[in-house]
Design an enzyme around this catalytic site. Structure first.
Site, PDB file in Angstrom:
ATOM      1  N   ASP A 209       1.316  -1.157   0.155  1.00 17.10           N
ATOM      2  CA  ASP A 209       0.003   0.042   0.028  1.00 17.10           C
ATOM      3  C   ASP A 209       0.848   1.342   0.153  1.00 17.10           C
ATOM      4  OD1 ASP A 209       0.418  -1.321   2.253  1.00 17.10           O
ATOM      5  OD2 ASP A 209       0.264   0.606   2.942  1.00 17.10           O
ATOM      6  N   ASP A 211       0.383   3.706   2.336  1.00 16.08           N
ATOM      7  CA  ASP A 211       0.994   3.890   3.501  1.00 16.08           C
ATOM      8  C   ASP A 211      -0.312   5.557   3.294  1.00 16.08           C
ATOM      9  OD1 ASP A 211       1.136   4.417   6.065  1.00 16.08           O
ATOM     10  OD2 ASP A 211       2.704   5.819   6.851  1.00 16.08           O
TER      11      ASP A 211
HETATM   12  N1  ADE Z   1       1.397   1.382   5.770  1.00 19.63           N
HETATM   13  C1  ADE Z   1       1.500   0.305   6.962  1.00 19.63           C
HETATM   14  N2  ADE Z   1       2.099   0.683   7.632  1.00 19.63           N
HETATM   15  C2  ADE Z   1       2.937   0.061   9.285  1.00 19.63           C
HETATM   16  N3  ADE Z   1       2.765  -1.915   8.160  1.00 19.63           N
HETATM   17  C3  ADE Z   1       2.306  -1.910   7.069  1.00 19.63           C
HETATM   18  N4  ADE Z   1       2.135  -2.900   6.905  1.00 19.63           N
HETATM   19  C4  ADE Z   1       1.380  -2.924   5.370  1.00 19.63           C
HETATM   20  N5  ADE Z   1       1.656  -1.612   5.269  1.00 19.63           N
HETATM   21  C5  ADE Z   1       2.001  -0.696   6.380  1.00 19.63           C
END
Ligand code: ADE
Ligand SMILES: CSC[C@H]1O[C@H](OP(=O)(O)O)[C@H](O)[C@@H]1O
Length: 291
Positions: A209, A211
């Protein structure tokens, strides 16, 4: 020549390691408490491989509840010399798109609610974390990523946050302003403890992703993350299988000395050392404490 034992820690979505010969789940006890699960021990040819699911089978432990010390201790007890850590993570850079594997080489540790050292009162030690990953091990991971034709990026800074909630927009922007590449909740203190245990460490962070910072991608959404984890699970499995298949059974000394990290690290004089702590350090620091 020293024999290699390959360890693999599986992160979110990776709870087993298929393809091992004579594989068995074995419960290994640790004086540091309860590890996340039993370890799956098996062989690929002559190479011993030890797998541990970081969150436990069924994803039982949250990042802050994982007993990282017990996990590293049991891997050390099983003889692990080289550890490949596999994780899901968020991207902090436009060019690092979901599905990319980042071969992390630096960390910023923002965790604050975890036991981070095997050492302490009665046996104080300070190891270097300037270069947290072992370059020869990363070479093996990179060779495997190439052989499997995976999208990967060598090098990158992993911001370890406490969680379990994802970052706010302001936090996500702050970490970007620091130049971090990826964000996750588990590689610290795992990398620090591996170094204390003189295990060569490398981290493969699979981006799931963007974030919270990306204007076109909105908030982090666990359903979307799980879909990426699921869609890329076979890539992660084939990467790990290839690393194991091509891993040299005999090993050289680590060029940055990860396998000798404790050589001059212990400060407490022998007569002031705590017997109970020393007994718990039997696996992690046995090499230097015996001599
Ligand atoms: N955006 C994110 N922040 C922290 N841990 C994660 N694991 C997978 N995506 C994450
Ligand atoms: C699946 S979303 C958040 C979760 O995933 C990562 O775990 P791991 O590093 O074990 O793959 C992240 O750090 C969070 O724990």
């Amino acid at each position: 020549m020293l024999k290699s034992v390959l360890g693999v820690v599986g992160g979110s979505g990776i709870y087993d390691l298929p393809g091992l010969e004579n594989a068995q789940w074995i419960a290994v006890e640790s004086p540091w408490g309860q590890p996340s699960d039993s370890v799956r021990i098996g062989y690929i040819g002559e190479l011993k491989v030890v797998f541990l699911p970081r969150h436990g089978r069924g994803h039982v432990y949250a990042p802050s509840d994982i007993n990282y010390r017990a996990n590293i201790d049991v891997l050390k007890r099983c003889g692990v010399t080289d550890l490949v850590s596999v994780s899901a993570c968020g991207s902090l850079k436009e060019e690092l798109a979901p599905g990319t594997f980042v071969l992390v080489d630096q960390f910023i540790d923002r965790t604050f609610a975890r036991e981070k050292s095997f050492f302490g009162q009665g046996c104080v030690a300070h190891v270097s974390m300037a270069y947290p990953v072992s370059p020869e091990l990363v070479d093996r991971v990179e060779d495997a990523a190439k052989a499997e034709d995976l999208s990967y990026s060598r090098g990158g800074t992993y911001l370890a946050m406490e969680g379990p909630q994802f970052s706010s927009l302001a936090e996500s922007q702050l970490y970007r302003s620091w130049g971090c590449d990826v964000i996750g909740m588990t590689n610290m203190p795992e990398a620090k403890l591996a170094r204390e245990a003189e295990i060569c460490y490398s981290s493969v962070a699979m981006i799931t992703d963007y974030d919270s910072w990306h204007p076109d991608h909105g908030e982090v959404d666990i359903q979307a993350i799980l879909k990426v984890v699921h869609d890329n699970a076979s890539n992660a499995q084939s990467l790990v299988a290839r690393i194991a298949r091509d891993f040299p059974v005999e090993r050289n000394a680590c060029p940055i000395g990860s396998d000798k990290a404790l050589e001059f690290a212990i400060m407490t004089v022998p007569e002031a050392r705590d017997a109970e702590l020393l007994s718990r350090l039997d696996a992690v620091a046995g090499r230097v404490l015996k001599s």
